[in-house]
Design a protein around this motif. Structure first.
Motif, PDB file in Angstrom:
ATOM      1  N   GLY A  89     -17.157 -36.371  53.810  1.00 40.45           N
ATOM      2  CA  GLY A  89     -16.786 -37.181  52.659  1.00 40.45           C
ATOM      3  C   GLY A  89     -17.222 -36.625  51.323  1.00 40.45           C
ATOM      4  N   GLN A  90     -17.993 -35.561  51.314  1.00 38.59           N
ATOM      5  CA  GLN A  90     -18.441 -34.959  50.065  1.00 38.59           C
ATOM      6  C   GLN A  90     -17.437 -33.904  49.619  1.00 38.59           C
ATOM      7  OE1 GLN A  90     -22.527 -33.842  50.071  1.00 38.59           O
ATOM      8  NE2 GLN A  90     -22.387 -32.669  48.188  1.00 38.59           N
ATOM      9  N   SER A  91     -17.196 -33.823  48.314  1.00 38.80           N
ATOM     10  CA  SER A  91     -16.276 -32.828  47.779  1.00 38.80           C
ATOM     11  C   SER A  91     -17.050 -31.559  47.434  1.00 38.80           C
ATOM     12  CB  SER A  91     -15.581 -33.362  46.529  1.00 38.80           C
ATOM     13  OG  SER A  91     -14.782 -32.348  45.967  1.00 38.80           O
ATOM     14  N   TYR A  92     -16.532 -30.431  47.907  1.00 41.61           N
ATOM     15  CA  TYR A  92     -17.184 -29.149  47.650  1.00 41.61           C
ATOM     16  C   TYR A  92     -16.365 -28.282  46.701  1.00 41.61           C
ATOM     17  CZ  TYR A  92     -20.271 -30.503  51.411  1.00 41.61           C
ATOM     18  OH  TYR A  92     -21.186 -31.176  52.174  1.00 41.61           O
ATOM     19  N   GLU A  93     -15.199 -28.738  46.281  1.00 38.55           N
ATOM     20  CA  GLU A  93     -14.367 -27.958  45.372  1.00 38.55           C
ATOM     21  C   GLU A  93     -15.117 -27.726  44.063  1.00 38.55           C
ATOM     22  OE1 GLU A  93     -13.103 -30.408  47.244  1.00 38.55           O
ATOM     23  OE2 GLU A  93     -11.737 -29.239  48.472  1.00 38.55           O
ATOM     24  N   GLY A  94     -15.078 -26.470  43.602  1.00 44.53           N
ATOM     25  CA  GLY A  94     -15.745 -26.101  42.357  1.00 44.53           C
ATOM     26  C   GLY A  94     -17.181 -25.628  42.557  1.00 44.53           C
ATOM     27  N   ARG A  95     -17.734 -25.864  43.726  1.00 45.60           N
ATOM     28  CA  ARG A  95     -19.106 -25.417  43.999  1.00 45.60           C
ATOM     29  C   ARG A  95     -19.092 -23.988  44.531  1.00 45.60           C
ATOM     30  NH1 ARG A  95     -22.321 -29.849  47.131  1.00 45.60           N
ATOM     31  NH2 ARG A  95     -23.897 -28.218  46.935  1.00 45.60           N
ATOM     32  N   VAL A  96     -20.177 -23.273  44.328  1.00 42.64           N
ATOM     33  CA  VAL A  96     -20.282 -21.881  44.755  1.00 42.64           C
ATOM     34  C   VAL A  96     -20.501 -21.836  46.272  1.00 42.64           C
ATOM     35  CG1 VAL A  96     -21.589 -19.728  44.507  1.00 42.64           C
ATOM     36  CG2 VAL A  96     -21.159 -21.176  42.514  1.00 42.64           C
ATOM     37  N   PHE A  97     -19.711 -21.008  46.950  1.00 41.55           N
ATOM     38  CA  PHE A  97     -19.731 -20.902  48.403  1.00 41.55           C
ATOM     39  C   PHE A  97     -21.135 -20.649  48.944  1.00 41.55           C
ATOM     40  CE2 PHE A  97     -19.383 -18.288  52.264  1.00 41.55           C
ATOM     41  CZ  PHE A  97     -18.631 -19.125  53.064  1.00 41.55           C
ATOM     42  N   HIS A  98     -21.857 -19.714  48.336  1.00 39.95           N
ATOM     43  CA  HIS A  98     -23.187 -19.321  48.813  1.00 39.95           C
ATOM     44  C   HIS A  98     -24.190 -20.472  48.713  1.00 39.95           C
ATOM     45  CE1 HIS A  98     -21.112 -15.577  48.155  1.00 39.95           C
ATOM     46  NE2 HIS A  98     -22.060 -14.911  48.783  1.00 39.95           N
ATOM     47  N   GLU A  99     -23.956 -21.433  47.819  1.00 33.15           N
ATOM     48  CA  GLU A  99     -24.844 -22.590  47.694  1.00 33.15           C
ATOM     49  C   GLU A  99     -24.516 -23.666  48.724  1.00 33.15           C
ATOM     50  OE1 GLU A  99     -24.363 -23.881  43.682  1.00 33.15           O
ATOM     51  OE2 GLU A  99     -25.320 -22.095  42.849  1.00 33.15           O
ATOM     52  N   VAL A 100     -23.262 -23.694  49.180  1.00 34.70           N
ATOM     53  CA  VAL A 100     -22.818 -24.716  50.128  1.00 34.70           C
ATOM     54  C   VAL A 100     -23.033 -24.258  51.568  1.00 34.70           C
ATOM     55  CG1 VAL A 100     -20.796 -25.982  50.963  1.00 34.70           C
ATOM     56  CG2 VAL A 100     -21.150 -25.686  48.506  1.00 34.70           C
ATOM     57  N   VAL A 101     -22.671 -23.023  51.847  1.00 32.58           N
ATOM     58  CA  VAL A 101     -22.739 -22.478  53.205  1.00 32.58           C
ATOM     59  C   VAL A 101     -23.987 -21.619  53.326  1.00 32.58           C
ATOM     60  CG1 VAL A 101     -21.569 -21.054  54.918  1.00 32.58           C
ATOM     61  CG2 VAL A 101     -20.245 -22.553  53.431  1.00 32.58           C
ATOM     62  N   ARG A 102     -24.894 -22.024  54.190  1.00 26.40           N
ATOM     63  CA  ARG A 102     -26.170 -21.328  54.365  1.00 26.40           C
ATOM     64  C   ARG A 102     -26.195 -20.556  55.686  1.00 26.40           C
ATOM     65  NH1 ARG A 102     -29.137 -21.427  49.672  1.00 26.40           N
ATOM     66  NH2 ARG A 102     -28.891 -23.431  48.687  1.00 26.40           N
ATOM     67  N   ILE A 103     -25.150 -19.783  55.921  1.00 25.73           N
ATOM     68  CA  ILE A 103     -25.063 -18.959  57.127  1.00 25.73           C
ATOM     69  C   ILE A 103     -25.047 -17.508  56.652  1.00 25.73           C
ATOM     70  CG2 ILE A 103     -23.692 -18.429  59.181  1.00 25.73           C
ATOM     71  CD1 ILE A 103     -22.481 -21.293  58.822  1.00 25.73           C
ATOM     72  N   PRO A 104     -26.181 -16.810  56.778  1.00 21.80           N
ATOM     73  CA  PRO A 104     -26.292 -15.459  56.209  1.00 21.80           C
ATOM     74  C   PRO A 104     -25.179 -14.503  56.633  1.00 21.80           C
ATOM     75  CG  PRO A 104     -28.441 -16.243  56.927  1.00 21.80           C
ATOM     76  CD  PRO A 104     -27.432 -17.247  57.405  1.00 21.80           C
ATOM     77  N   ALA A 105     -24.806 -14.503  57.906  1.00 17.90           N
ATOM     78  CA  ALA A 105     -23.765 -13.565  58.363  1.00 17.90           C
ATOM     79  C   ALA A 105     -22.435 -13.852  57.669  1.00 17.90           C
ATOM     80  CB  ALA A 105     -23.598 -13.664  59.873  1.00 17.90           C
ATOM     81  N   LEU A 106     -22.126 -15.109  57.454  1.00 20.32           N
ATOM     82  CA  LEU A 106     -20.863 -15.484  56.806  1.00 20.32           C
ATOM     83  C   LEU A 106     -20.900 -15.146  55.316  1.00 20.32           C
ATOM     84  CD1 LEU A 106     -18.085 -16.657  57.286  1.00 20.32           C
ATOM     85  CD2 LEU A 106     -19.060 -18.942  57.038  1.00 20.32           C
ATOM     86  N   THR A 107     -22.011 -15.399  54.651  1.00 23.53           N
ATOM     87  CA  THR A 107     -22.088 -15.058  53.224  1.00 23.53           C
ATOM     88  C   THR A 107     -22.067 -13.541  53.021  1.00 23.53           C
ATOM     89  OG1 THR A 107     -24.504 -15.277  53.251  1.00 23.53           O
ATOM     90  CG2 THR A 107     -23.236 -17.202  52.542  1.00 23.53           C
ATOM     91  N   ARG A 108     -22.675 -12.789  53.964  1.00 28.44           N
ATOM     92  CA  ARG A 108     -22.602 -11.313  53.872  1.00 28.44           C
ATOM     93  C   ARG A 108     -21.162 -10.834  54.050  1.00 28.44           C
ATOM     94  NH1 ARG A 108     -27.467 -11.547  56.815  1.00 28.44           N
ATOM     95  NH2 ARG A 108     -26.330 -11.202  58.771  1.00 28.44           N
ATOM     96  N   ALA A 109     -20.420 -11.477  54.954  1.00 27.15           N
ATOM     97  CA  ALA A 109     -19.013 -11.104  55.160  1.00 27.15           C
ATOM     98  C   ALA A 109     -18.187 -11.393  53.912  1.00 27.15           C
ATOM     99  CB  ALA A 109     -18.439 -11.864  56.361  1.00 27.15           C
ATOM    100  N   VAL A 110     -18.458 -12.502  53.250  1.00 26.70           N
ATOM    101  CA  VAL A 110     -17.757 -12.826  51.997  1.00 26.70           C
ATOM    102  C   VAL A 110     -18.087 -11.768  50.940  1.00 26.70           C
ATOM    103  CG1 VAL A 110     -17.716 -14.477  50.078  1.00 26.70           C
ATOM    104  CG2 VAL A 110     -17.503 -15.299  52.425  1.00 26.70           C
ATOM    105  N   ASP A 111     -19.364 -11.406  50.821  1.00 25.41           N
ATOM    106  CA  ASP A 111     -19.770 -10.380  49.847  1.00 25.41           C
ATOM    107  C   ASP A 111     -19.116  -9.031  50.153  1.00 25.41           C
ATOM    108  OD1 ASP A 111     -21.359 -12.199  48.482  1.00 25.41           O
ATOM    109  OD2 ASP A 111     -23.189 -11.634  49.558  1.00 25.41           O
ATOM    110  N   ALA A 112     -19.076  -8.654  51.430  1.00 24.56           N
ATOM    111  CA  ALA A 112     -18.480  -7.367  51.822  1.00 24.56           C
ATOM    112  C   ALA A 112     -16.987  -7.343  51.526  1.00 24.56           C
ATOM    113  CB  ALA A 112     -18.730  -7.101  53.304  1.00 24.56           C
TER     114      ALA A 112
END
Length: 186
Positions: A89-112
């Motif tokens: 029920g929470q809206s995440y639009e406009g928020r930074v992905f790295h602040e919302v998703v705390r999965i290191p492997a996924l954030t590294r894949a986004v950065d790569a």
């Protein structure tokens, strides 16, 4: 001559329809209004197509996250919310992905992917209460005329893992059942 005079003095009637195709009664516009009407109708069509796309993405079983070039979430469908175990029920639009998703492997894949090393594919496990959910993720970069976006897709592999485990057990059982009579024959 009479025909020419009629053509010059006649004001054409433009019928206008709303977003669902119902004619708006009493609407008479001058030819000079046609460009503005065309723009309004085009905007209405784009909004309708966007609404249809969002409806389709909302109904998907796979999670879909669209990020802009600043890693801000432009779209996060309900399946992505569920698969990532985010607050319902929470809206995440406009928020930074790295602040919302705390999965290191996924954030590294986004950065790569952002660093243009190509699409990234990975598997992660997400703890959801007492269970662990295996997720297959893919991060792709795509560009439009002036900027680029990232598309993160997530697929729940729980069922596939369960089926693979059943297959392994079946093969082990069949192998054991075949070995037992063969051992007795020897």
């Amino acid at each position: 001559p009479a025909f020419t005079e009629h053509c010059v003095t006649h004001t054409p009637t433009v019928h206008v329809y709303d977003a669902v195709g119902v004619r708006v009664d009493g609407a008479v516009y001058e030819p000079a209004d046609v460009p503005r009407l065309t723009r309004v109708l085009t905007e209405m069509m784009v909004l309708q197509e966007a609404d249809q796309t969002i409806t389709a993405l909302s109904g998907m079983r796979d999670g879909v996250i669209l990020l802009n070039q600043n890693f801000e979430i432009m779209l996060l469908n309900p399946s992505a919310n569920y698969l990532l175990n985010l607050t319902k029920g929470q809206s995440y639009e406009g928020r930074v992905f790295h602040e919302v998703v705390r999965i290191p492997a996924l954030t590294r894949a986004v950065d790569a992917t952002e660093a243009e090393t190509g699409p990234q594919k990975l598997s992660v496990e997400i703890v959801n209460g007492e269970s662990i959910r295996p997720i297959r993720a893919r991060v792709d970069r795509f560009s439009s005329s002036s900027h680029h976006n990232l598309l993160v897709t997530l697929r729940d592999e729980t069922e596939a893992h369960r089926i693979e485990e059943i297959r392994r057990e079946f093969v082990a059982n069949v192998s054991h059942e075949l070995k037992t009579p063969l051992a007795a024959i020897k």
